[in-house]
Design a protein around this motif. Structure first.
Motif, PDB file in Angstrom:
ATOM      1  N   PHE A 110      25.753  48.909  56.361  1.00  0.00           N
ATOM      2  CA  PHE A 110      26.345  49.107  55.047  1.00  0.00           C
ATOM      3  C   PHE A 110      27.321  47.967  54.827  1.00  0.00           C
ATOM      4  O   PHE A 110      28.278  47.798  55.587  1.00  0.00           O
ATOM      5  N   VAL A 111      27.053  47.157  53.802  1.00  0.00           N
ATOM      6  CA  VAL A 111      27.912  46.011  53.503  1.00  0.00           C
ATOM      7  C   VAL A 111      28.601  46.269  52.174  1.00  0.00           C
ATOM      8  O   VAL A 111      27.947  46.456  51.152  1.00  0.00           O
ATOM      9  N   PHE A 112      29.938  46.276  52.207  1.00  0.00           N
ATOM     10  CA  PHE A 112      30.733  46.483  51.010  1.00  0.00           C
ATOM     11  C   PHE A 112      31.307  45.146  50.573  1.00  0.00           C
ATOM     12  O   PHE A 112      32.010  44.488  51.333  1.00  0.00           O
ATOM     13  N   SER A 113      30.983  44.732  49.369  1.00  0.00           N
ATOM     14  CA  SER A 113      31.513  43.485  48.817  1.00  0.00           C
ATOM     15  C   SER A 113      32.551  43.822  47.768  1.00  0.00           C
ATOM     16  O   SER A 113      32.409  44.783  47.030  1.00  0.00           O
ATOM     17  N   SER A 114      33.584  43.003  47.702  1.00  0.00           N
ATOM     18  CA  SER A 114      34.635  43.255  46.745  1.00  0.00           C
ATOM     19  C   SER A 114      35.200  41.942  46.241  1.00  0.00           C
ATOM     20  O   SER A 114      35.039  40.899  46.864  1.00  0.00           O
ATOM     21  N   SER A 115      35.886  42.021  45.139  1.00  0.00           N
ATOM     22  CA  SER A 115      36.616  40.867  44.620  1.00  0.00           C
ATOM     23  C   SER A 115      38.006  40.845  45.247  1.00  0.00           C
ATOM     24  O   SER A 115      38.399  41.764  45.971  1.00  0.00           O
ATOM     25  N   CYS A 116      38.760  39.837  44.939  1.00  0.00           N
ATOM     26  CA  CYS A 116      40.124  39.773  45.453  1.00  0.00           C
ATOM     27  C   CYS A 116      40.993  40.871  44.867  1.00  0.00           C
ATOM     28  O   CYS A 116      42.086  41.137  45.368  1.00  0.00           O
ATOM     29  N   SER A 117      40.516  41.548  43.836  1.00  0.00           N
ATOM     30  CA  SER A 117      41.268  42.669  43.266  1.00  0.00           C
ATOM     31  C   SER A 117      41.489  43.757  44.306  1.00  0.00           C
ATOM     32  O   SER A 117      42.440  44.529  44.215  1.00  0.00           O
ATOM     33  N   ASN A 118      40.621  43.823  45.297  1.00  0.00           N
ATOM     34  CA  ASN A 118      40.751  44.808  46.361  1.00  0.00           C
ATOM     35  C   ASN A 118      41.992  44.553  47.206  1.00  0.00           C
ATOM     36  O   ASN A 118      42.557  45.465  47.777  1.00  0.00           O
ATOM     37  N   TYR A 119      42.429  43.308  47.277  1.00  0.00           N
ATOM     38  CA  TYR A 119      43.533  42.933  48.152  1.00  0.00           C
ATOM     39  C   TYR A 119      44.855  42.833  47.416  1.00  0.00           C
ATOM     40  O   TYR A 119      45.913  42.886  48.020  1.00  0.00           O
ATOM     41  N   GLY A 120      44.809  42.646  46.132  1.00  0.00           N
ATOM     42  CA  GLY A 120      46.027  42.539  45.353  1.00  0.00           C
ATOM     43  C   GLY A 120      46.571  41.134  45.305  1.00  0.00           C
ATOM     44  O   GLY A 120      46.084  40.227  45.978  1.00  0.00           O
ATOM     45  N   ALA A 121      47.588  40.957  44.516  1.00  0.00           N
ATOM     46  CA  ALA A 121      48.203  39.642  44.343  1.00  0.00           C
ATOM     47  C   ALA A 121      48.902  39.227  45.627  1.00  0.00           C
ATOM     48  O   ALA A 121      49.641  39.995  46.232  1.00  0.00           O
ATOM     49  N   GLY A 122      48.683  37.985  46.038  1.00  0.00           N
ATOM     50  CA  GLY A 122      49.268  37.481  47.269  1.00  0.00           C
ATOM     51  C   GLY A 122      50.641  36.885  47.087  1.00  0.00           C
ATOM     52  O   GLY A 122      51.319  36.588  48.056  1.00  0.00           O
TER      53      GLY A 122
END
Length: 139
Positions: A110-122
């Motif tokens: 199972f591969v979950f792909s996400s945008s940087c929105s998943n990590y939040g502002a750095g």
């Protein structure tokens, strides 16, 4: 190897599907078609597909696949901010449900792909390879 791609008609999925086929994978897709007829670069290649919302998937939809590549979701902060509860329902709860269904169906990967929105502002400083995540600060 039989591979199911959720969101296969989306921004990444439309590019990924031909690549997987070129590598010899037996691919199928599931997409809600939220962006039907908004194709980048022409019509996506024909693959076995199902029009279904990721929130409505069942174990039967996943049976027989060796891998699920999960791309389906609301993909950017402005869209997510329109209705945060819907975003959480699709991007979080439906993804967790999908992973559990895949496991129950015997899916090996199972591969979950996400945008940087998943990590939040750095922030403004240097970001290290393993920074802490801050999805609550995504903008």
């Amino acid at each position: 190897m039989k591979v199911l791609v959720t969101g296969h008609n989306g921004y990444i999925g439309a590019i990924l599907m031909p690549m997987l086929r070129a590598e010899g994978f037996d691919v199928a897709g599931i997409d809600s078609d939220l962006y039907a007829a908004c194709d980048f670069g022409g019509t996506p290649p024909e693959v076995p597909s199902t029009v279904k919302d990721v929130r409505d998937l069942t174990q039967a939809d996943l049976t027989g696949y060796h891998a699920v590549l999960h791309l389906a979701g609301l993909s950017n902060d402005p869209l997510g901010n329109l209705n945060p509860e819907l975003t959480s329902e699709i991007n979080h709860r439906a993804t967790v449900k999908l992973a559990r269904l895949a496991k129950a169906a015997g899916v090996e990967r199972f591969v979950f792909s996400s945008s940087c929105s998943n990590y939040g502002a750095g922030g403004n400083g240097m970001v290290r390879p393993a920074p802490p995540t801050h999805p609550e600060r995504a903008q």
